[in-house]
Design an enzyme around this catalytic site. Structure first.
Site, PDB file in Angstrom:
ATOM      1  N   HIS A 158     -20.137  29.991  26.032  1.00  0.00           N
ATOM      2  CA  HIS A 158     -19.715  29.380  27.311  1.00  0.00           C
ATOM      3  C   HIS A 158     -20.855  29.402  28.329  1.00  0.00           C
ATOM      4  O   HIS A 158     -20.599  29.361  29.533  1.00  0.00           O
ATOM      5  CB  HIS A 158     -18.493  30.097  27.904  1.00  0.00           C
ATOM      6  CG  HIS A 158     -17.403  30.345  26.918  1.00  0.00           C
ATOM      7  ND1 HIS A 158     -16.345  29.487  26.747  1.00  0.00           N
ATOM      8  CD2 HIS A 158     -17.214  31.347  26.017  1.00  0.00           C
ATOM      9  CE1 HIS A 158     -15.540  29.959  25.802  1.00  0.00           C
ATOM     10  NE2 HIS A 158     -16.053  31.074  25.338  1.00  0.00           N
ATOM     11  N   SER A 279     -42.167  13.373  39.589  1.00  0.00           N
ATOM     12  CA  SER A 279     -41.268  12.538  40.372  1.00  0.00           C
ATOM     13  C   SER A 279     -42.112  11.643  41.273  1.00  0.00           C
ATOM     14  O   SER A 279     -43.184  12.043  41.719  1.00  0.00           O
ATOM     15  CB  SER A 279     -40.357  13.428  41.216  1.00  0.00           C
ATOM     16  OG  SER A 279     -39.896  12.715  42.344  1.00  0.00           O
ATOM     17  N   GLU A 292     -34.735  15.346  27.710  1.00  0.00           N
ATOM     18  CA  GLU A 292     -33.632  14.562  28.282  1.00  0.00           C
ATOM     19  C   GLU A 292     -33.420  13.261  27.515  1.00  0.00           C
ATOM     20  O   GLU A 292     -32.292  12.880  27.206  1.00  0.00           O
ATOM     21  CB  GLU A 292     -33.908  14.250  29.758  1.00  0.00           C
ATOM     22  CG  GLU A 292     -33.754  15.449  30.663  1.00  0.00           C
ATOM     23  CD  GLU A 292     -34.210  15.122  32.079  1.00  0.00           C
ATOM     24  OE1 GLU A 292     -33.346  14.940  32.936  1.00  0.00           O
ATOM     25  OE2 GLU A 292     -35.425  15.029  32.320  1.00  0.00           O
TER      26      GLU A 292
END
Ligand code: ARG
Length: 461
Positions: A158, A279, A292
């Site tokens: 979890h 970025s 990703e």
């Protein structure tokens, strides 16, 4: 614009202007040219051997096919707008090069068994390449596991701290997933490696062909047993796509963990700049784009499988043009997965691990709770009771802001007298990990044994 079609005999009216493009697969199935030519060469040789066509025609066809192959290899081949697919394009050019004898190549076959054969040859090669890349990735995982046999780390369920492990165990978890993927591709190969050629359109052929000979020539393991099934069957493509989707799913799970572990909040691992981007607005950012995208592209892989299954469902026997939609998902899955595997291998190899931080994190979060409960059990307490006692111990420790090892005898006694016999401070994360000394467990000697076993297996790759 449209040239004369191979099938124009029974037609009187021209095709709708959009149909040529809508119908064509030449835009993508040209990727099959080597496999198509390989199939045609074997077929032509067999036609000559069986005296179905004159030997000298068969020889001219084979020479002509190799000439076509060289033209495509060297980008000299000119695809015509009217070449419906790669099979028609190769045959058209063959006839231009060797003359009317080229028209004999299509004796005793149909594009239906021709395309199924070329496609299977392609998928066979694709599996070989993918398994090799899986092996490279596994080697990178193995190396990291070897390097981190003595790195103690927290493991999660979890995404909550669960139990201490050796980091090697985490790397090897992905090794095992990829091992199953390699096995799955090999297993699928058994059903890919069946030759449909000789099924002709759907019923077989009137000519005395020698299918076994052609299969040997093409290195097929066996020949199909039902001509209708053979031209309609794309199970092998669906299986390939399932294996690709599942391998992608494994890569995606790793990618997700890398995103988490390299995040500033976790910061226990670091990806080299080579696998990240910045970025355009926030100068401080280093984004894990490669993992990703690995996670994101798995969506496509799943889509390709669903595309294939959807194309097949509801198709009557035998061949239907819908089946032309089988190729793009397979080609795309192959390209995406091979790139993903290459990146996964290089990224894993280059991954930097903060051992000290991992070790410190393994001290946090009361992850030796199970070990304390197990010691109570060894002392005679039923497990459910022990669980309850340690639960209270955790609650007390959190409230006091103390680790288990920092509690006094008096504090332990106040929670439960049975805890006094346990030296919680001595249960270090490493001791905890090494206590899991069962097959498949994270104890040092179990992992070391698996690493040895893997070394032996790798010699056979
Ligand atoms: N381009 C076709 C395909 O990929 C080849 C088979 C065409 N067969 C036919 N009967 N029209 O499926």
């Amino acid at each position: 614009m449209a040239g004369k079609k191979a099938w124009s005999g029974r037609f009187t009216e021209p095709t709708h202007p959009l149909v040529e493009e809508f119908n064509a697969s030449i835009g993508f199935d040209r990727l099959l040219y080597k496999h198509d030519i390989m199939g045609s060469v074997a077929h032509a040789k067999m036609l000559g051997r069986q005296k179905i066509i004159p030997k000298k025609d068969a020889e001219a066809i084979v020479r002509g096919l190799f000439a076509v192959e060289r033209e495509i290899d060297s980008h000299k081949f000119r695809f015509n707008a009217s070449d419906e697919d790669i099979h028609m394009a190769v045959e058209r050019r063959l006839k231009e090069i060797i003359g009317p004898a080229g028209g004999k190549l299509h004796t005793a076959r149909s594009r239906n068994d021709q395309v199924a054969t070329a496609f299977r040859l392609f998928v066979r090669d694709a599996i070989g390449e993918i398994v090799e890349l899986i092996r490279d990735f596994q080697k990178a995982l193995y190396k990291q596991a070897n390097a981190h046999l003595d790195t103690i780390a927290p493991a999660y369920t979890h995404l909550q701290p669960a139990q201490p492990i050796r980091l090697a165990h985490w790397f090897l978890a992905y090794f095992e997933m990829m091992e199953r993927d390699a096995q799955r591709f090999y297993d699928a190969l058994a059903r890919v490696d069946v030759m449909p050629l000789g099924s002709a359109a759907l019923a077989g052929t009137n000519f005395p062909i020698d299918r076994e000979w052609v299969a040997r020539e093409l290195g097929f393991d066996s020949i199909s047993q039902n001509s209708m099934d053979a031209v309609a069957d794309r199970d092998f493509a669906a299986e390939f796509l399932f294996a690709a989707a599942l391998a992608g799913t494994h890569l995606s799970r790793l990618a997700e963990e890398l995103v988490i572990f390299t995040s500033r909040e976790f910061s226990v691992m670091e990806l080299p700049d080579a696998f990240c981007t910045g970025s355009s607005i926030m100068p401080q950012k280093k984004n894990p784009d490669v993992p990703e995208l690995m996670r994101g592209k798995t969506g496509r892989l799943n889509g390709y499988l669903v595309t294939m299954l959807t194309v097949m469902k509801g198709l009557p026997l035998a061949y239907n043009k819908d089946l032309q939609e089988d190729k793009e998902p397979v080609f795309e899955a192959f390209f995406q997965l091979t790139t993903m595997l290459k990146l996964a291998a290089d990224m894993t190899g280059a991954l930097r691990v903060d051992k000290a931080k991992l070790a410190a994190r393994a001290e946090d979060g009361y992850m030796t709770a199970v070990d304390i409960a197990d010691r109570l059990v060894i002392g005679g307490t039923p497990f459910r009771e022990a669980h309850e006692i340690v639960g209270k111990l955790v609650k007390y420790s959190i409230a006091e802001g103390k680790k288990f090892g920092e509690l006094s005898k008096g504090e332990l006694k106040a929670v439960d007298a049975r805890l006094m016999k346990i030296n919680a401070a001595a249960i270090t994360p490493q001791k905890s990990a090494d206590g899991k000394d069962t097959p498949g467990g994270t104890a040092r000697r179990r992992i070391a044994a698996r690493l040895k076993q893997i070394e032996r297996e790798m010699k056979k790759w």
